[in-house]
Design a protein around this motif. Structure first.
Motif, PDB file in Angstrom:
ATOM      1  N   ASP A  29     -39.519  61.647  37.110  1.00  0.00           N
ATOM      2  CA  ASP A  29     -40.361  61.956  35.950  1.00  0.00           C
ATOM      3  C   ASP A  29     -39.571  61.879  34.643  1.00  0.00           C
ATOM      4  O   ASP A  29     -40.072  61.360  33.637  1.00  0.00           O
ATOM      5  N   ALA A  30     -38.332  62.381  34.649  1.00  0.00           N
ATOM      6  CA  ALA A  30     -37.500  62.328  33.436  1.00  0.00           C
ATOM      7  C   ALA A  30     -37.189  60.883  33.048  1.00  0.00           C
ATOM      8  O   ALA A  30     -37.253  60.518  31.868  1.00  0.00           O
ATOM      9  N   PHE A  31     -36.872  60.053  34.033  1.00  0.00           N
ATOM     10  CA  PHE A  31     -36.572  58.658  33.728  1.00  0.00           C
ATOM     11  C   PHE A  31     -37.809  57.933  33.215  1.00  0.00           C
ATOM     12  O   PHE A  31     -37.733  57.169  32.241  1.00  0.00           O
ATOM     13  N   LEU A  32     -38.951  58.183  33.833  1.00  0.00           N
ATOM     14  CA  LEU A  32     -40.174  57.528  33.383  1.00  0.00           C
ATOM     15  C   LEU A  32     -40.590  57.997  31.991  1.00  0.00           C
ATOM     16  O   LEU A  32     -41.181  57.236  31.226  1.00  0.00           O
ATOM     17  N   SER A  33     -40.255  59.221  31.622  1.00  0.00           N
ATOM     18  CA  SER A  33     -40.503  59.690  30.253  1.00  0.00           C
ATOM     19  C   SER A  33     -39.669  58.882  29.264  1.00  0.00           C
ATOM     20  O   SER A  33     -40.144  58.524  28.185  1.00  0.00           O
ATOM     21  N   ARG A  34     -38.430  58.586  29.643  1.00  0.00           N
ATOM     22  CA  ARG A  34     -37.583  57.750  28.783  1.00  0.00           C
ATOM     23  C   ARG A  34     -38.129  56.331  28.672  1.00  0.00           C
ATOM     24  O   ARG A  34     -38.094  55.718  27.601  1.00  0.00           O
ATOM     25  N   VAL A  35     -38.651  55.806  29.792  1.00  0.00           N
ATOM     26  CA  VAL A  35     -39.240  54.460  29.768  1.00  0.00           C
ATOM     27  C   VAL A  35     -40.452  54.437  28.847  1.00  0.00           C
ATOM     28  O   VAL A  35     -40.615  53.520  28.031  1.00  0.00           O
ATOM     29  N   ALA A  36     -41.309  55.457  28.944  1.00  0.00           N
ATOM     30  CA  ALA A  36     -42.491  55.530  28.074  1.00  0.00           C
ATOM     31  C   ALA A  36     -42.068  55.614  26.615  1.00  0.00           C
ATOM     32  O   ALA A  36     -42.662  54.958  25.746  1.00  0.00           O
ATOM     33  N   ALA A  37     -41.032  56.405  26.337  1.00  0.00           N
ATOM     34  CA  ALA A  37     -40.533  56.510  24.965  1.00  0.00           C
ATOM     35  C   ALA A  37     -39.991  55.166  24.485  1.00  0.00           C
ATOM     36  O   ALA A  37     -40.168  54.797  23.317  1.00  0.00           O
ATOM     37  N   THR A  38     -39.361  54.420  25.357  1.00  0.00           N
ATOM     38  CA  THR A  38     -38.865  53.085  25.002  1.00  0.00           C
ATOM     39  C   THR A  38     -40.014  52.158  24.641  1.00  0.00           C
ATOM     40  O   THR A  38     -39.950  51.419  23.657  1.00  0.00           O
ATOM     41  N   LEU A  39     -41.065  52.207  25.427  1.00  0.00           N
ATOM     42  CA  LEU A  39     -42.216  51.345  25.161  1.00  0.00           C
ATOM     43  C   LEU A  39     -42.917  51.718  23.862  1.00  0.00           C
ATOM     44  O   LEU A  39     -43.600  50.889  23.264  1.00  0.00           O
ATOM     45  N   GLU A  40     -42.732  52.968  23.419  1.00  0.00           N
ATOM     46  CA  GLU A  40     -43.285  53.397  22.134  1.00  0.00           C
ATOM     47  C   GLU A  40     -42.285  53.236  20.991  1.00  0.00           C
ATOM     48  O   GLU A  40     -42.586  53.555  19.852  1.00  0.00           O
ATOM     49  N   GLY A  41     -41.065  52.758  21.319  1.00  0.00           N
ATOM     50  CA  GLY A  41     -40.053  52.526  20.293  1.00  0.00           C
ATOM     51  C   GLY A  41     -39.204  53.731  19.956  1.00  0.00           C
ATOM     52  O   GLY A  41     -38.533  53.754  18.932  1.00  0.00           O
ATOM     53  N   ARG A  42     -39.185  54.746  20.824  1.00  0.00           N
ATOM     54  CA  ARG A  42     -38.422  55.958  20.542  1.00  0.00           C
ATOM     55  C   ARG A  42     -37.173  56.108  21.410  1.00  0.00           C
ATOM     56  O   ARG A  42     -36.471  57.106  21.311  1.00  0.00           O
ATOM     57  N   ASP A  43     -36.884  55.166  22.273  1.00  0.00           N
ATOM     58  CA  ASP A  43     -35.706  55.212  23.141  1.00  0.00           C
ATOM     59  C   ASP A  43     -35.262  53.777  23.405  1.00  0.00           C
ATOM     60  O   ASP A  43     -35.907  52.834  22.932  1.00  0.00           O
ATOM     61  N   THR A  44     -34.173  53.602  24.135  1.00  0.00           N
ATOM     62  CA  THR A  44     -33.631  52.258  24.331  1.00  0.00           C
ATOM     63  C   THR A  44     -33.295  51.973  25.791  1.00  0.00           C
ATOM     64  O   THR A  44     -32.198  51.526  26.110  1.00  0.00           O
ATOM     65  N   VAL A  45     -34.204  52.217  26.706  1.00  0.00           N
ATOM     66  CA  VAL A  45     -34.000  51.878  28.112  1.00  0.00           C
ATOM     67  C   VAL A  45     -34.193  50.372  28.265  1.00  0.00           C
ATOM     68  O   VAL A  45     -35.166  49.816  27.766  1.00  0.00           O
ATOM     69  N   THR A  46     -33.263  49.715  28.934  1.00  0.00           N
ATOM     70  CA  THR A  46     -33.343  48.271  29.124  1.00  0.00           C
ATOM     71  C   THR A  46     -33.775  47.949  30.561  1.00  0.00           C
ATOM     72  O   THR A  46     -33.780  48.824  31.433  1.00  0.00           O
ATOM     73  N   ALA A  47     -34.090  46.694  30.802  1.00  0.00           N
ATOM     74  CA  ALA A  47     -34.440  46.252  32.152  1.00  0.00           C
ATOM     75  C   ALA A  47     -33.259  46.463  33.096  1.00  0.00           C
ATOM     76  O   ALA A  47     -33.445  46.833  34.259  1.00  0.00           O
ATOM     77  N   ALA A  48     -32.053  46.247  32.600  1.00  0.00           N
ATOM     78  CA  ALA A  48     -30.859  46.477  33.425  1.00  0.00           C
ATOM     79  C   ALA A  48     -30.730  47.956  33.792  1.00  0.00           C
ATOM     80  O   ALA A  48     -30.319  48.282  34.904  1.00  0.00           O
ATOM     81  N   ASP A  49     -31.078  48.849  32.864  1.00  0.00           N
ATOM     82  CA  ASP A  49     -31.049  50.288  33.158  1.00  0.00           C
ATOM     83  C   ASP A  49     -32.037  50.634  34.267  1.00  0.00           C
ATOM     84  O   ASP A  49     -31.737  51.431  35.151  1.00  0.00           O
ATOM     85  N   VAL A  50     -33.214  50.035  34.211  1.00  0.00           N
ATOM     86  CA  VAL A  50     -34.231  50.279  35.243  1.00  0.00           C
ATOM     87  C   VAL A  50     -33.727  49.747  36.578  1.00  0.00           C
ATOM     88  O   VAL A  50     -33.897  50.387  37.616  1.00  0.00           O
ATOM     89  N   HIS A  51     -33.083  48.600  36.556  1.00  0.00           N
ATOM     90  CA  HIS A  51     -32.569  48.010  37.791  1.00  0.00           C
ATOM     91  C   HIS A  51     -31.474  48.874  38.411  1.00  0.00           C
ATOM     92  O   HIS A  51     -31.380  48.989  39.631  1.00  0.00           O
ATOM     93  N   LYS A  52     -30.645  49.502  37.574  1.00  0.00           N
ATOM     94  CA  LYS A  52     -29.500  50.265  38.066  1.00  0.00           C
ATOM     95  C   LYS A  52     -29.781  51.740  38.338  1.00  0.00           C
ATOM     96  O   LYS A  52     -28.945  52.404  38.929  1.00  0.00           O
ATOM     97  N   VAL A  53     -30.933  52.261  37.904  1.00  0.00           N
ATOM     98  CA  VAL A  53     -31.184  53.691  38.047  1.00  0.00           C
ATOM     99  C   VAL A  53     -31.188  54.088  39.524  1.00  0.00           C
ATOM    100  O   VAL A  53     -31.584  53.314  40.392  1.00  0.00           O
ATOM    101  N   ALA A  54     -30.673  55.279  39.799  1.00  0.00           N
ATOM    102  CA  ALA A  54     -30.635  55.794  41.172  1.00  0.00           C
ATOM    103  C   ALA A  54     -31.092  57.252  41.152  1.00  0.00           C
ATOM    104  O   ALA A  54     -30.742  58.011  40.246  1.00  0.00           O
ATOM    105  N   PHE A  55     -31.863  57.621  42.144  1.00  0.00           N
ATOM    106  CA  PHE A  55     -32.383  58.978  42.259  1.00  0.00           C
ATOM    107  C   PHE A  55     -31.867  59.603  43.553  1.00  0.00           C
ATOM    108  O   PHE A  55     -31.713  58.911  44.560  1.00  0.00           O
ATOM    109  N   THR A  56     -31.621  60.896  43.524  1.00  0.00           N
ATOM    110  CA  THR A  56     -31.212  61.572  44.753  1.00  0.00           C
ATOM    111  C   THR A  56     -32.432  61.758  45.643  1.00  0.00           C
ATOM    112  O   THR A  56     -33.566  61.810  45.171  1.00  0.00           O
ATOM    113  N   LEU A  57     -32.168  61.854  46.923  1.00  0.00           N
ATOM    114  CA  LEU A  57     -33.234  62.069  47.897  1.00  0.00           C
ATOM    115  C   LEU A  57     -33.366  63.565  48.175  1.00  0.00           C
ATOM    116  O   LEU A  57     -32.358  64.276  48.258  1.00  0.00           O
ATOM    117  N   CYS A  58     -34.585  64.038  48.295  1.00  0.00           N
ATOM    118  CA  CYS A  58     -34.830  65.447  48.603  1.00  0.00           C
ATOM    119  C   CYS A  58     -34.331  65.741  50.015  1.00  0.00           C
ATOM    120  O   CYS A  58     -34.479  64.916  50.907  1.00  0.00           O
TER     121      CYS A  58
END
Length: 114
Positions: A29-58
């Motif tokens: 959820d935190a990462f997707l909030s950053r992506v949404a902010a990027t799409l609105e011009g308020r953050d700078t998440v790149t396609a490479a960042d999305v490709h490299k992101v990793a989440f821990t498993l519950c």
């Protein structure tokens, strides 16, 4: 297909299937909030960042059930493609992602040390 900030904010992921471990909901959820902010011009998440992101498993056996990894990975591929198209249009060069690993699961420490 172009993804909008509204699409990212409204994304819904099913819980991980019974007997499997899901992605940590807060991290996704935190990462997707950053992506949404990027799409609105308020953050700078790149396609490479999305490709490299990793989440821990519950952890297994807990009440907390994470998001289904397959659903999250599928949505992040769409987000990566959309961001790559935007970047290619502004940078006048194509974005090429490696196709080796499209899982966003963070490997356990012992696997990294081997």
């Amino acid at each position: 297909m172009e993804i909008t900030a509204y699409d990212v904010d409204r994304a819904w992921f099913p819980p991980a299937p019974w007997g499997t471990r899901g992605y940590n909901r807060m991290q996704v959820d935190a990462f997707l909030s950053r992506v949404a902010a990027t799409l609105e011009g308020r953050d700078t998440v790149t396609a490479a960042d999305v490709h490299k992101v990793a989440f821990t498993l519950c952890p297994m056996g807990r009440r907390t059930v994470g998001y289904d990894p397959a659903a999250v990975d599928s949505f992040l591929r769409l987000v990566e493609t959309s961001l790559a198209a935007r970047e290619s249009a502004t940078l006048s060069r194509a974005y090429v992602a490696t196709a080796l690993d499209h899982s966003h699961a963070r490997a356990p420490l012992w696997r990294k040390l081997v």
